[in-house]
Design a protein around this motif. Sequence first.
Motif, PDB file in Angstrom:
ATOM      1  N   VAL A 157      11.846 -48.903 -55.960  1.00 13.63           N
ATOM      2  CA  VAL A 157      13.317 -49.202 -55.435  1.00 13.63           C
ATOM      3  C   VAL A 157      14.166 -48.960 -56.641  1.00 13.63           C
ATOM      4  O   VAL A 157      13.659 -49.372 -57.759  1.00 13.63           O
ATOM      5  N   ALA A 158      15.484 -48.741 -56.339  1.00 12.52           N
ATOM      6  CA  ALA A 158      16.338 -48.552 -57.358  1.00 12.52           C
ATOM      7  C   ALA A 158      17.768 -49.248 -57.064  1.00 12.52           C
ATOM      8  O   ALA A 158      18.160 -48.969 -55.937  1.00 12.52           O
ATOM      9  N   ALA A 159      18.487 -49.712 -57.987  1.00  2.66           N
ATOM     10  CA  ALA A 159      19.475 -50.515 -57.590  1.00  2.66           C
ATOM     11  C   ALA A 159      20.377 -50.621 -58.934  1.00  2.66           C
ATOM     12  O   ALA A 159      20.039 -50.175 -59.976  1.00  2.66           O
ATOM     13  N   ILE A 198      22.080 -45.670 -60.696  1.00  4.74           N
ATOM     14  CA  ILE A 198      20.982 -46.404 -60.821  1.00  4.74           C
ATOM     15  C   ILE A 198      20.826 -47.001 -62.329  1.00  4.74           C
ATOM     16  O   ILE A 198      21.008 -46.577 -63.251  1.00  4.74           O
ATOM     17  N   HIS A 199      20.737 -48.579 -62.499  1.00  2.00           N
ATOM     18  CA  HIS A 199      20.660 -49.291 -63.450  1.00  2.00           C
ATOM     19  C   HIS A 199      19.484 -50.062 -63.736  1.00  2.00           C
ATOM     20  O   HIS A 199      19.069 -50.727 -64.746  1.00  2.00           O
ATOM     21  N   ALA A 200      18.408 -50.008 -62.513  1.00  2.00           N
ATOM     22  CA  ALA A 200      17.343 -50.888 -62.452  1.00  2.00           C
ATOM     23  C   ALA A 200      16.214 -50.214 -61.572  1.00  2.00           C
ATOM     24  O   ALA A 200      16.656 -49.792 -60.443  1.00  2.00           O
ATOM     25  N   ILE A 201      14.981 -49.999 -61.984  1.00  2.00           N
ATOM     26  CA  ILE A 201      14.112 -49.631 -61.153  1.00  2.00           C
ATOM     27  C   ILE A 201      12.853 -50.574 -61.053  1.00  2.00           C
ATOM     28  O   ILE A 201      12.059 -51.087 -62.102  1.00  2.00           O
ATOM     29  N   ILE A 202      12.178 -50.754 -59.996  1.00  4.33           N
ATOM     30  CA  ILE A 202      11.016 -51.700 -59.643  1.00  4.33           C
ATOM     31  C   ILE A 202      10.101 -50.919 -59.131  1.00  4.33           C
ATOM     32  O   ILE A 202      10.461 -50.149 -58.001  1.00  4.33           O
ATOM     33  N   HIS A 203       8.926 -50.737 -59.657  1.00  8.69           N
ATOM     34  CA  HIS A 203       7.852 -50.173 -58.895  1.00  8.69           C
ATOM     35  C   HIS A 203       6.415 -51.270 -58.694  1.00  8.69           C
ATOM     36  O   HIS A 203       6.044 -51.611 -59.593  1.00  8.69           O
ATOM     37  N   ASN A 226      17.974 -45.986 -51.966  1.00 11.52           N
ATOM     38  CA  ASN A 226      17.717 -46.721 -52.867  1.00 11.52           C
ATOM     39  C   ASN A 226      16.021 -47.266 -52.889  1.00 11.52           C
ATOM     40  O   ASN A 226      15.768 -48.174 -53.602  1.00 11.52           O
ATOM     41  N   SER A 227      15.267 -46.703 -51.894  1.00  5.78           N
ATOM     42  CA  SER A 227      13.909 -47.194 -52.061  1.00  5.78           C
ATOM     43  C   SER A 227      12.985 -46.090 -51.332  1.00  5.78           C
ATOM     44  O   SER A 227      13.437 -45.211 -50.491  1.00  5.78           O
ATOM     45  N   VAL A 228      11.679 -46.158 -51.486  1.00  3.47           N
ATOM     46  CA  VAL A 228      10.819 -44.998 -51.205  1.00  3.47           C
ATOM     47  C   VAL A 228       9.472 -45.633 -51.085  1.00  3.47           C
ATOM     48  O   VAL A 228       9.016 -46.505 -51.994  1.00  3.47           O
ATOM     49  N   LEU A 229       8.545 -45.316 -50.214  1.00  8.24           N
ATOM     50  CA  LEU A 229       7.017 -45.536 -50.213  1.00  8.24           C
ATOM     51  C   LEU A 229       6.408 -44.592 -50.655  1.00  8.24           C
ATOM     52  O   LEU A 229       6.651 -43.304 -50.203  1.00  8.24           O
ATOM     53  N   LEU A 230       5.357 -44.672 -51.397  1.00  8.43           N
ATOM     54  CA  LEU A 230       4.319 -43.951 -51.964  1.00  8.43           C
ATOM     55  C   LEU A 230       3.003 -44.046 -51.235  1.00  8.43           C
ATOM     56  O   LEU A 230       2.478 -44.978 -51.358  1.00  8.43           O
ATOM     57  N   ALA A 231       2.881 -42.782 -50.412  1.00  4.80           N
ATOM     58  CA  ALA A 231       1.385 -42.870 -49.652  1.00  4.80           C
ATOM     59  C   ALA A 231       0.341 -43.051 -50.534  1.00  4.80           C
ATOM     60  O   ALA A 231      -0.072 -42.818 -51.764  1.00  4.80           O
TER      61      ALA A 231
END
Length: 221
Positions: free
Chosen positions: A176-178, A100-105, A165-170
Motif C-alpha cells: 500500500v502507498a499513502a 506517495i510519502h509512505a509505503i508498507i509491504h 493506493n494498494s495492490v495484492l501480489l499473487a
Amino acid sequence: MKYFEHKQGINDMEKQQAVENLVDICHHVQEKGLVSGTGGNISIKTGNVIYITPTSVALGKITDKLLSVVSIETGKPLNDITPSKEIMMHLLSYRANENIHAIIHVHSVYAAAIASMPDFIHDKTIPAYTPGYGLRVGCLPVIPYEVPGSMELAQSVATVLKERNSVLLANHGSVVAAKNLEKALDLIEEIEENAKLFFITNGKANPLSREQIQTLHEYYK
Ligand SMILES: [Zn+2]
C-alpha cells in the motif's frame, strides 16, 4: 545521526519525528501479526531520500539506527545499512507517484491467501465487503507472481501504485502507498480484515456494489 543530515524541505526535528514514527509503525505491524520472521518492509519519503527498513531484520526489532537511507534519484544507499531486498519496489513507486510519502509491504496471511487464489489473479479484483474498505481501498487488483526483489515485480507494483493506493501480489502479499504512514497502516489493516471476511464467509458474503461504493465517496467527500 548520519541520516538526519539530508536537509530537503523539512527540518531535523521533523525528520527525527518521522523516523521515530516509522520505527513505532514497524513494531505495530509485527505485533498485529501482519508479518512473520523477517518478512515485510516499510519506507517513508522525506525530501529526496527514503528511510527504509533493512534486509534480514524483523520489523519488531527495528530501531532508528537500523534504517537504511537511500537516494530516490540515484537509488544509492546514503549510509552503511543495506536496504530491504525489495528496495526497487519502493523506489520505482515513489518515482511513479509524487504524492506517495509512505509505503508498507507485508505478507499477511489472509491477504496472501486470497492473492494466491486462481480466480483473482490477472483480471479480477478483491471485492469490498465493508464501507471502510470500500472507501479507502475499493476494488483491489492482484498482479501476477514475480520473484520477490526482482525488477519485474518492482515495475508491476509501481505501475499500479501510479494510479491507486494498494495492490495484492499473487503468492506473496500486499503493498500500500499513502501520503503518510498512518493512512498506509489503515489500508494494510483494512485489506487484511476484508480478506479475512472473504474466508470466514467462504466467499459467499455480499460485496458492496460499485454504486454503493460511489455513494460512500459522495457521502464522505
Ligand atoms: Zn515481500
